[in-house]
Design a protein around this motif. Structure first.
Motif, PDB file in Angstrom:
ATOM      1  N   LYS A  33      14.203   5.935  -3.596  1.00  0.00           N
ATOM      2  CA  LYS A  33      15.537   6.439  -3.278  1.00  0.00           C
ATOM      3  C   LYS A  33      16.152   5.668  -2.106  1.00  0.00           C
ATOM      4  CE  LYS A  33      15.298  11.218  -4.953  1.00  0.00           C
ATOM      5  NZ  LYS A  33      14.036  11.134  -5.676  1.00  0.00           N
ATOM      6  N   LEU A  34      15.290   5.088  -1.257  1.00  0.00           N
ATOM      7  CA  LEU A  34      15.777   4.413  -0.066  1.00  0.00           C
ATOM      8  C   LEU A  34      14.842   3.287   0.334  1.00  0.00           C
ATOM      9  CD1 LEU A  34      17.904   4.693   2.383  1.00  0.00           C
ATOM     10  CD2 LEU A  34      15.985   5.721   3.602  1.00  0.00           C
ATOM     11  N   ILE A  35      15.426   2.181   0.787  1.00  0.00           N
ATOM     12  CA  ILE A  35      14.669   1.073   1.368  1.00  0.00           C
ATOM     13  C   ILE A  35      14.938   1.053   2.866  1.00  0.00           C
ATOM     14  CG2 ILE A  35      14.358  -1.428   1.469  1.00  0.00           C
ATOM     15  CD1 ILE A  35      15.380  -1.522  -1.437  1.00  0.00           C
ATOM     16  N   LEU A  36      13.873   0.978   3.652  1.00  0.00           N
ATOM     17  CA  LEU A  36      13.988   0.794   5.093  1.00  0.00           C
ATOM     18  C   LEU A  36      13.542  -0.626   5.392  1.00  0.00           C
ATOM     19  CD1 LEU A  36      14.721   2.381   7.708  1.00  0.00           C
ATOM     20  CD2 LEU A  36      12.265   2.793   7.992  1.00  0.00           C
ATOM     21  N   ALA A  37      14.497  -1.500   5.708  1.00  0.00           N
ATOM     22  CA  ALA A  37      14.201  -2.899   5.993  1.00  0.00           C
ATOM     23  C   ALA A  37      13.913  -3.046   7.480  1.00  0.00           C
ATOM     24  CB  ALA A  37      15.372  -3.785   5.586  1.00  0.00           C
ATOM     25  N   MET A  38      12.747  -3.580   7.812  1.00  0.00           N
ATOM     26  CA  MET A  38      12.287  -3.614   9.194  1.00  0.00           C
ATOM     27  C   MET A  38      12.167  -5.050   9.704  1.00  0.00           C
ATOM     28  SD  MET A  38       9.368  -0.629   8.968  1.00  0.00           S
ATOM     29  CE  MET A  38       8.456  -1.510   7.694  1.00  0.00           C
ATOM     30  N   GLY A  39      12.983  -5.379  10.685  1.00  0.00           N
ATOM     31  CA  GLY A  39      12.892  -6.691  11.305  1.00  0.00           C
ATOM     32  C   GLY A  39      13.955  -7.655  10.799  1.00  0.00           C
ATOM     33  N   ARG A  40      14.293  -8.603  11.665  1.00  0.00           N
ATOM     34  CA  ARG A  40      15.394  -9.524  11.386  1.00  0.00           C
ATOM     35  C   ARG A  40      15.211 -10.293  10.088  1.00  0.00           C
ATOM     36  NH1 ARG A  40      16.161 -14.869  12.210  1.00  0.00           N
ATOM     37  NH2 ARG A  40      14.166 -15.052  13.290  1.00  0.00           N
ATOM     38  N   PHE A  41      14.030 -10.842   9.885  1.00  0.00           N
ATOM     39  CA  PHE A  41      13.862 -11.692   8.705  1.00  0.00           C
ATOM     40  C   PHE A  41      13.950 -10.875   7.422  1.00  0.00           C
ATOM     41  CE2 PHE A  41      11.617 -13.840   5.356  1.00  0.00           C
ATOM     42  CZ  PHE A  41      12.147 -15.113   5.424  1.00  0.00           C
ATOM     43  N   ALA A  42      13.287  -9.720   7.373  1.00  0.00           N
ATOM     44  CA  ALA A  42      13.354  -8.893   6.166  1.00  0.00           C
ATOM     45  C   ALA A  42      14.788  -8.459   5.889  1.00  0.00           C
ATOM     46  CB  ALA A  42      12.448  -7.669   6.310  1.00  0.00           C
ATOM     47  N   VAL A  88       0.840  -1.183   0.000  1.00  0.00           N
ATOM     48  CA  VAL A  88       0.000   0.000   0.000  1.00  0.00           C
ATOM     49  C   VAL A  88       0.877   1.236   0.000  1.00  0.00           C
ATOM     50  CG1 VAL A  88      -0.132   0.111   2.540  1.00  0.00           C
ATOM     51  CG2 VAL A  88      -1.965   1.108   1.164  1.00  0.00           C
ATOM     52  N   GLY A  89       0.392   2.299  -0.667  1.00  0.00           N
ATOM     53  CA  GLY A  89       1.108   3.562  -0.606  1.00  0.00           C
ATOM     54  C   GLY A  89       1.309   4.217  -1.951  1.00  0.00           C
ATOM     55  N   ASP A  90       2.237   5.148  -1.962  1.00  0.00           N
ATOM     56  CA  ASP A  90       2.572   5.935  -3.148  1.00  0.00           C
ATOM     57  C   ASP A  90       3.430   5.078  -4.079  1.00  0.00           C
ATOM     58  OD1 ASP A  90       3.540   7.747  -5.008  1.00  0.00           O
ATOM     59  OD2 ASP A  90       4.131   9.260  -3.542  1.00  0.00           O
ATOM     60  N   GLU A  91       2.935   4.838  -5.273  1.00  0.00           N
ATOM     61  CA  GLU A  91       3.634   3.946  -6.200  1.00  0.00           C
ATOM     62  C   GLU A  91       4.808   4.619  -6.904  1.00  0.00           C
ATOM     63  OE1 GLU A  91       0.496   2.437  -8.648  1.00  0.00           O
ATOM     64  OE2 GLU A  91      -0.290   1.141  -7.054  1.00  0.00           O
ATOM     65  N   GLN A  92       5.083   5.866  -6.556  1.00  0.00           N
ATOM     66  CA  GLN A  92       6.281   6.555  -7.035  1.00  0.00           C
ATOM     67  C   GLN A  92       7.050   7.137  -5.844  1.00  0.00           C
ATOM     68  OE1 GLN A  92       4.432   9.303  -9.894  1.00  0.00           O
ATOM     69  NE2 GLN A  92       5.196   8.003 -11.550  1.00  0.00           N
ATOM     70  N   ALA A  93       7.017   6.451  -4.736  1.00  0.00           N
ATOM     71  CA  ALA A  93       7.558   6.959  -3.472  1.00  0.00           C
ATOM     72  C   ALA A  93       9.088   6.964  -3.470  1.00  0.00           C
ATOM     73  CB  ALA A  93       7.043   6.108  -2.317  1.00  0.00           C
ATOM     74  N   ASP A  94       9.648   7.883  -2.703  1.00  0.00           N
ATOM     75  CA  ASP A  94      11.093   7.879  -2.436  1.00  0.00           C
ATOM     76  C   ASP A  94      11.454   6.840  -1.383  1.00  0.00           C
ATOM     77  OD1 ASP A  94      11.511   9.937  -4.234  1.00  0.00           O
ATOM     78  OD2 ASP A  94      11.510  11.507  -2.699  1.00  0.00           O
ATOM     79  N   TRP A  95      10.498   6.552  -0.478  1.00  0.00           N
ATOM     80  CA  TRP A  95      10.727   5.632   0.638  1.00  0.00           C
ATOM     81  C   TRP A  95       9.986   4.315   0.398  1.00  0.00           C
ATOM     82  CZ3 TRP A  95      13.002   7.077   5.594  1.00  0.00           C
ATOM     83  CH2 TRP A  95      13.464   8.403   5.631  1.00  0.00           C
ATOM     84  N   LEU A  96      10.718   3.201   0.455  1.00  0.00           N
ATOM     85  CA  LEU A  96      10.112   1.878   0.391  1.00  0.00           C
ATOM     86  C   LEU A  96      10.383   1.169   1.705  1.00  0.00           C
ATOM     87  CD1 LEU A  96       8.721  -0.507  -1.035  1.00  0.00           C
ATOM     88  CD2 LEU A  96      10.961  -1.121  -1.993  1.00  0.00           C
ATOM     89  N   LEU A  97       9.335   0.824   2.451  1.00  0.00           N
ATOM     90  CA  LEU A  97       9.444   0.135   3.738  1.00  0.00           C
ATOM     91  C   LEU A  97       9.088  -1.329   3.523  1.00  0.00           C
ATOM     92  CD1 LEU A  97       9.354   3.129   4.532  1.00  0.00           C
ATOM     93  CD2 LEU A  97       7.953   2.491   6.500  1.00  0.00           C
TER      94      LEU A  97
END
Length: 264
Positions: free
Chosen positions: A188-197, A102-111
Motif C-alpha cells: 500500500k505504501l513505499i517508504l524510500a530511505m536515503g538520497r540515492f534510493a 526480508v519480511g512479509d511478502e504480502q506486506a502493506d509497507w515496503l521499505l
C-alpha cells in the motif's frame, strides 16, 4: 540547544546516548531508541487518496528486453534464485553474497534503501547492525515490526565496492528485480530511505529536504521520502524530521485503508 528542546529529545530517546567521547565508543554504541514523544503533537487528519489498483501492467519495461520480461514472470522462489545467480553487472564479482530482502511478502509497507553495506553483505540481510537496530526502533515507534506487515529491501542486491554510490548501469540491471518484488508484494505504501534510493525511484536529483512531507508515486504505488537510518546515526537534528515522516506515512496508510478516500 535550549533546555526545552533537550528535554524533548531525551523523551524521544535521542539525548544523552549521543554524547560520545571518541570514534571507538561511537562505533560500539547501541542504536538509540526511537520512541514517540510522551506528549504527542496534535495529529492531522489522515491524507485522503484513491485506493491503489492492481499494479500489474503498470510496470513500464521494454518487453523486447527478454531478460527483464523473464524476470517479470517469476514467482518468489524463481526470483530469489535469479538474484542469487545474477551476474548481469560486475558487482557480484566483488560482493560476498546477494542481499535479496526480508519480511512479509504480502506486506502493506515496503521499505527501500540504497544497497547493502559491509555487514549486510556478510550476513545476507538488509539493514542490520546499528542502522538496522535504529530502523527496528523506528518501526516499533509506529506500531510495526520487521517481518510483520513490513518488507525491507534495497535498490541494489549486491554491495558496491567500498560502499560507493551505485552506477546507472548497475541500477538498470537490478531494476527488474526490485520491480518484480513490488509486483509480488503489492504494498500500500513505499517508504524510500536515503538520497540515492529516493532519487533513483523518483527519477530526480532533488534533495530529500525538498521532497519530504509530500506524497509521491512509484509505479502507481504511494511513496513517502525519509532519511536513511545510517544517516540518522550521524545527524541528531534530522531524527525529529524522520519522526515526522513516519507519522505522515502512518496517516497515509490509514487513509488508504479508509473507504471513500480521494487524492490529496
Amino acid at each position: 540547544m535550549n533546555g526545552r528542546k533537550e528535554r524533548y529529545l531525551e523523551e524521544m530517546g535521542l539525548g544523552p546516548v549521543w554524547k560520545l567521547r571518541g570514534r571507538a565508543r561511537a562505533a560500539e554504541a547501541p542504536a538509540p531508541p526511537f520512541q514517540e514523544p510522551r506528549t504527542a503533537p496534535r495529529r492531522s487528519p489522515p491524507p485522503r487518496f484513491d485506493p491503489v489498483p492492481g499494479i500489474s501492467g503498470s510496470v513500464k519495461l521494454d518487453r523486447a528486453d527478454e531478460r527483464a520480461a523473464r524476470i517479470m514472470r517469476m514467482d518468489w522462489p524463481e526470483l530469489k534464485s535469479a538474484v542469487k545467480a545474477c551476474v548481469a553487472c560486475g558487482l557480484r564479482k566483488t560482493c560476498t553474497q546477494t542481499v535479496f530482502g526480508v519480511g512479509d511478502e504480502q506486506a502493506d509497507w515496503l521499505l527501500v534503501g540504497e544497497a547493502p553495506g559491509a555487514e549486510e553483505d556478510a550476513r545476507g540481510e538488509p539493514f542490520v547492525g546499528q542502522a538496522g537496530r535504529l530502523l527496528d526502533n523506528m518501526l516499533a515507534a509506529i506500531g510495526l515490526a520487521r517481518g510483520e506487515n513490513v518488507y525491507i529491501c534495497n535498490v541494489l542486491k549486491c554491495r558496491p565496492p567500498g560502499n560507493r554510490n551505485p552506477e546507472p548501469f548497475e541500477v538498470g540491471q537490478c531494476a527488474p528485480h526490485l520491480l518484480r518484488q513490488l509486483e509480488l508484494i503489492k504494498p500500500k505504501l513505499i517508504l524510500a530511505m536515503g538520497r540515492f534510493a529516493v532519487q533513483t525511484l523518483l527519477g530526480t536529483e532533488a534533495s530529500i529536504a525538498s521532497l519530504r512531507g509530500r506524497l509521491h508515486r512509484y509505479q502507481g504505488v504511494p511513496l513517502i521520502v525519509t532519511y536513511h537510518p545510517a544517516y540518522l546515526l550521524r545527524s541528531l537534528p534530522d531524527k525529529a524530521k524522520a519522526w515526522e515522516d513516519l507519522c505522515f506515512a502512518r496517516r497515509a496508510v490509514a487513509g488508504l485503508q479508509s473507504p471513500g478516500t480521494v487524492p490529496t
